[in-house]
Design a protein around this motif. Structure first.
Motif, PDB file in Angstrom:
ATOM      1  N   ASN A  41       2.300   7.912   3.891  1.00 54.48           N
ATOM      2  CA  ASN A  41       2.457   8.489   2.545  1.00 54.48           C
ATOM      3  C   ASN A  41       3.932   8.637   2.180  1.00 54.48           C
ATOM      4  OD1 ASN A  41      -0.259   8.725   1.801  1.00 54.48           O
ATOM      5  ND2 ASN A  41      -0.475  10.644   2.910  1.00 54.48           N
ATOM      6  N   GLY A  42       4.771   8.966   3.149  1.00 52.49           N
ATOM      7  CA  GLY A  42       6.203   9.144   2.893  1.00 52.49           C
ATOM      8  C   GLY A  42       6.950   7.856   2.626  1.00 52.49           C
ATOM      9  N   MET A  43       6.396   6.730   3.055  1.00 56.36           N
ATOM     10  CA  MET A  43       7.054   5.440   2.845  1.00 56.36           C
ATOM     11  C   MET A  43       7.229   5.131   1.357  1.00 56.36           C
ATOM     12  SD  MET A  43       7.904   4.319   5.772  1.00 56.36           S
ATOM     13  CE  MET A  43       8.324   2.622   5.497  1.00 56.36           C
ATOM     14  N   SER A  44       6.412   5.720   0.518  1.00 55.58           N
ATOM     15  CA  SER A  44       6.526   5.456  -0.925  1.00 55.58           C
ATOM     16  C   SER A  44       7.881   5.900  -1.470  1.00 55.58           C
ATOM     17  CB  SER A  44       5.391   6.138  -1.689  1.00 55.58           C
ATOM     18  OG  SER A  44       5.501   7.541  -1.565  1.00 55.58           O
ATOM     19  N   GLY A  91       2.774  -7.283  13.587  1.00 52.41           N
ATOM     20  CA  GLY A  91       2.347  -7.028  14.955  1.00 52.41           C
ATOM     21  C   GLY A  91       2.888  -5.759  15.579  1.00 52.41           C
ATOM     22  N   LEU A  92       4.091  -5.330  15.206  1.00 57.21           N
ATOM     23  CA  LEU A  92       4.706  -4.154  15.822  1.00 57.21           C
ATOM     24  C   LEU A  92       4.622  -2.888  14.965  1.00 57.21           C
ATOM     25  CD1 LEU A  92       7.939  -5.835  17.280  1.00 57.21           C
ATOM     26  CD2 LEU A  92       5.802  -5.280  18.478  1.00 57.21           C
ATOM     27  N   SER A  93       4.003  -2.983  13.810  1.00 57.97           N
ATOM     28  CA  SER A  93       3.958  -1.856  12.885  1.00 57.97           C
ATOM     29  C   SER A  93       2.925  -0.809  13.296  1.00 57.97           C
ATOM     30  CB  SER A  93       3.611  -2.363  11.480  1.00 57.97           C
ATOM     31  OG  SER A  93       3.205  -1.307  10.646  1.00 57.97           O
ATOM     32  N   PRO A  94       3.335   0.457  13.408  1.00 55.25           N
ATOM     33  CA  PRO A  94       2.351   1.502  13.713  1.00 55.25           C
ATOM     34  C   PRO A  94       1.345   1.680  12.580  1.00 55.25           C
ATOM     35  CG  PRO A  94       4.501   2.470  13.235  1.00 55.25           C
ATOM     36  CD  PRO A  94       4.696   0.993  13.291  1.00 55.25           C
ATOM     37  N   PHE A  95       1.760   1.382  11.344  1.00 51.01           N
ATOM     38  CA  PHE A  95       0.838   1.486  10.203  1.00 51.01           C
ATOM     39  C   PHE A  95      -0.223   0.389  10.278  1.00 51.01           C
ATOM     40  CE2 PHE A  95       5.061   2.944   8.704  1.00 51.01           C
ATOM     41  CZ  PHE A  95       4.775   4.293   8.679  1.00 51.01           C
ATOM     42  N   SER A  96       0.201  -0.819  10.649  1.00 52.59           N
ATOM     43  CA  SER A  96      -0.755  -1.917  10.824  1.00 52.59           C
ATOM     44  C   SER A  96      -1.699  -1.617  11.984  1.00 52.59           C
ATOM     45  CB  SER A  96      -0.018  -3.237  11.073  1.00 52.59           C
ATOM     46  OG  SER A  96       0.690  -3.659   9.928  1.00 52.59           O
ATOM     47  N   SER A  97      -1.152  -1.115  13.090  1.00 54.94           N
ATOM     48  CA  SER A  97      -1.988  -0.776  14.246  1.00 54.94           C
ATOM     49  C   SER A  97      -3.024   0.286  13.892  1.00 54.94           C
ATOM     50  CB  SER A  97      -1.127  -0.273  15.406  1.00 54.94           C
ATOM     51  OG  SER A  97      -0.281  -1.300  15.861  1.00 54.94           O
ATOM     52  N   GLU A  98      -2.613   1.279  13.136  1.00 56.44           N
ATOM     53  CA  GLU A  98      -3.542   2.343  12.723  1.00 56.44           C
ATOM     54  C   GLU A  98      -4.638   1.777  11.815  1.00 56.44           C
ATOM     55  OE1 GLU A  98      -5.044   6.388  12.143  1.00 56.44           O
ATOM     56  OE2 GLU A  98      -4.003   5.310  13.729  1.00 56.44           O
ATOM     57  N   ALA A  99      -4.254   0.937  10.873  1.00 59.53           N
ATOM     58  CA  ALA A  99      -5.244   0.342   9.964  1.00 59.53           C
ATOM     59  C   ALA A  99      -6.227  -0.532  10.742  1.00 59.53           C
ATOM     60  CB  ALA A  99      -4.542  -0.468   8.880  1.00 59.53           C
ATOM     61  N   LEU A 100      -5.733  -1.302  11.702  1.00 61.00           N
ATOM     62  CA  LEU A 100      -6.621  -2.126  12.527  1.00 61.00           C
ATOM     63  C   LEU A 100      -7.579  -1.242  13.332  1.00 61.00           C
ATOM     64  CD1 LEU A 100      -4.095  -4.843  13.742  1.00 61.00           C
ATOM     65  CD2 LEU A 100      -6.019  -5.179  12.164  1.00 61.00           C
ATOM     66  N   SER A 101      -7.083  -0.133  13.858  1.00 58.52           N
ATOM     67  CA  SER A 101      -7.943   0.800  14.603  1.00 58.52           C
ATOM     68  C   SER A 101      -9.041   1.368  13.713  1.00 58.52           C
ATOM     69  CB  SER A 101      -7.120   1.938  15.197  1.00 58.52           C
ATOM     70  OG  SER A 101      -6.253   1.465  16.189  1.00 58.52           O
ATOM     71  N   LEU A 102      -8.678   1.714  12.490  1.00 59.13           N
ATOM     72  CA  LEU A 102      -9.668   2.251  11.553  1.00 59.13           C
ATOM     73  C   LEU A 102     -10.721   1.198  11.212  1.00 59.13           C
ATOM     74  CD1 LEU A 102      -7.327   4.317   9.181  1.00 59.13           C
ATOM     75  CD2 LEU A 102      -8.914   5.202  10.925  1.00 59.13           C
ATOM     76  N   LEU A 103     -10.288  -0.038  11.009  1.00 57.86           N
ATOM     77  CA  LEU A 103     -11.253  -1.103  10.728  1.00 57.86           C
ATOM     78  C   LEU A 103     -12.112  -1.408  11.958  1.00 57.86           C
ATOM     79  CD1 LEU A 103      -9.185  -3.587   8.532  1.00 57.86           C
ATOM     80  CD2 LEU A 103     -11.059  -2.096   7.798  1.00 57.86           C
ATOM     81  N   ASP A 104     -11.497  -1.423  13.142  1.00 58.48           N
ATOM     82  CA  ASP A 104     -12.260  -1.653  14.369  1.00 58.48           C
ATOM     83  C   ASP A 104     -13.370  -0.613  14.513  1.00 58.48           C
ATOM     84  OD1 ASP A 104     -10.825  -3.883  15.220  1.00 58.48           O
ATOM     85  OD2 ASP A 104      -9.562  -2.740  16.608  1.00 58.48           O
ATOM     86  N   ALA A 105     -13.064   0.626  14.180  1.00 55.24           N
ATOM     87  CA  ALA A 105     -14.021   1.720  14.347  1.00 55.24           C
ATOM     88  C   ALA A 105     -15.245   1.576  13.446  1.00 55.24           C
ATOM     89  CB  ALA A 105     -13.337   3.062  14.088  1.00 55.24           C
ATOM     90  N   THR A 106     -15.126   0.806  12.378  1.00 55.93           N
ATOM     91  CA  THR A 106     -16.276   0.637  11.476  1.00 55.93           C
ATOM     92  C   THR A 106     -17.334  -0.273  12.059  1.00 55.93           C
ATOM     93  OG1 THR A 106     -15.419  -1.307  10.296  1.00 55.93           O
ATOM     94  CG2 THR A 106     -14.776   0.882   9.447  1.00 55.93           C
ATOM     95  N   GLY A 107     -16.926  -1.178  12.937  1.00 50.59           N
ATOM     96  CA  GLY A 107     -17.873  -2.142  13.482  1.00 50.59           C
ATOM     97  C   GLY A 107     -18.079  -3.360  12.601  1.00 50.59           C
ATOM     98  N   TYR A 108     -17.481  -3.384  11.433  1.00 47.88           N
ATOM     99  CA  TYR A 108     -17.612  -4.539  10.543  1.00 47.88           C
ATOM    100  C   TYR A 108     -16.601  -5.612  10.935  1.00 47.88           C
ATOM    101  CZ  TYR A 108     -20.660  -2.021   7.345  1.00 47.88           C
ATOM    102  OH  TYR A 108     -21.705  -1.353   6.792  1.00 47.88           O
ATOM    103  N   GLU A 109     -16.974  -6.864  10.698  1.00 54.49           N
ATOM    104  CA  GLU A 109     -16.070  -7.972  10.956  1.00 54.49           C
ATOM    105  C   GLU A 109     -14.979  -8.004   9.895  1.00 54.49           C
ATOM    106  OE1 GLU A 109     -19.323 -10.963  12.987  1.00 54.49           O
ATOM    107  OE2 GLU A 109     -18.434 -11.524  11.095  1.00 54.49           O
ATOM    108  N   ALA A 158      -2.273   4.251   4.224  1.00 55.04           N
ATOM    109  CA  ALA A 158      -2.560   5.560   3.616  1.00 55.04           C
ATOM    110  C   ALA A 158      -3.850   5.520   2.791  1.00 55.04           C
ATOM    111  CB  ALA A 158      -1.391   6.022   2.750  1.00 55.04           C
ATOM    112  N   GLU A 159      -4.031   4.444   2.030  1.00 59.28           N
ATOM    113  CA  GLU A 159      -5.231   4.322   1.195  1.00 59.28           C
ATOM    114  C   GLU A 159      -6.481   4.114   2.047  1.00 59.28           C
ATOM    115  OE1 GLU A 159      -1.640   3.497  -1.104  1.00 59.28           O
ATOM    116  OE2 GLU A 159      -2.371   2.617   0.768  1.00 59.28           O
TER     117      GLU A 159
END
Length: 195
Positions: A41-44, A91-109, A158-159
């Motif tokens: 959120n602060g990146m804005s 690949g090294l972004s903590p924001f990208s890693s977090e978003a990937l983790s959130l998507l992984d948790a859904t179980g959707y492809e 953030a979204e």
């Protein structure tokens, strides 16, 4: 095929993100990392600087590499159409890693396009892609990740975290997708006999 370091991968996760209605179930729902969420959120606040930097980087590296901007936009549009859930990451972004983790948790492809390890390591095509992706969101943020569900850019980390917290992510994914990992929604043996 693109000449940049674009990596296409589909999530191998099979976990399911339950959108629970009871307190007992709600405690098992993975929630976004609050530190990453606050930082995202602060990146804005830095957006004007990043926009200038991204445009300069794309202009210089895109010209050196002779990148066709229209083909970059065409590829983004094609990928949005071909993939029900699509994410562009570093690949090294903590924001990208977090978003990937959130998507992984859904179980959707989903399909992950890694533009590079980080913004300052992008070549000409990756830099042009980053600028083209900024036009997909209100306000023109050049940061990644960029998440598309059903062809619509929902924004970044953030979204995505807001959608998880509100319970809206599961609804959006159900409306946009046909299957989850593990083939839960695929026809069974008997169904395929009569198809």
């Amino acid at each position: 095929a693109p000449s940049s370091a674009v990596i296409r991968a589909t999530s191998g996760a099979t976990s399911r993100l339950p959108m629970a209605s009871t307190d007992a179930d709600a405690s098992s729902t993975p929630m976004p990392n609050p530190v990453i969420r606050l930082a995202a959120n602060g990146m804005s606040l830095l957006k004007p600087i990043f926009v200038l930097e991204a445009n300069l980087q794309a202009a210089v590296l895109g010209a050196i590499s002779n990148v066709d901007k229209e083909s970059v936009v065409a590829e983004i549009n094609a990928l949005k159409t071909e993939n029900e859930v699509l994410i562009y990451t570093y690949g090294l972004s903590p924001f990208s890693s977090e978003a990937l983790s959130l998507l992984d948790a859904t179980g959707y492809e989903y399909t992950n396009i890694e533009l590079g390890k980080e913004w300052f390591l992008l070549g000409g095509e990756g830099s042009e892609t980053r600028v083209a992706l900024s036009k997909e969101v209100e306000g023109g943020a050049t940061s990644l990740p960029k998440v598309f569900i059903g062809g619509e850019c929902i924004g970044g980390c953030a979204e995505l975290a807001s959608l998880v917290e509100s319970g809206e992510l599961d609804k959006k994914l159900k409306m946009a997708t046909t299957s989850k990992n593990g083939g839960e929604d695929k026809p069974n043996f008997f169904t395929s006999l009569f198809a």
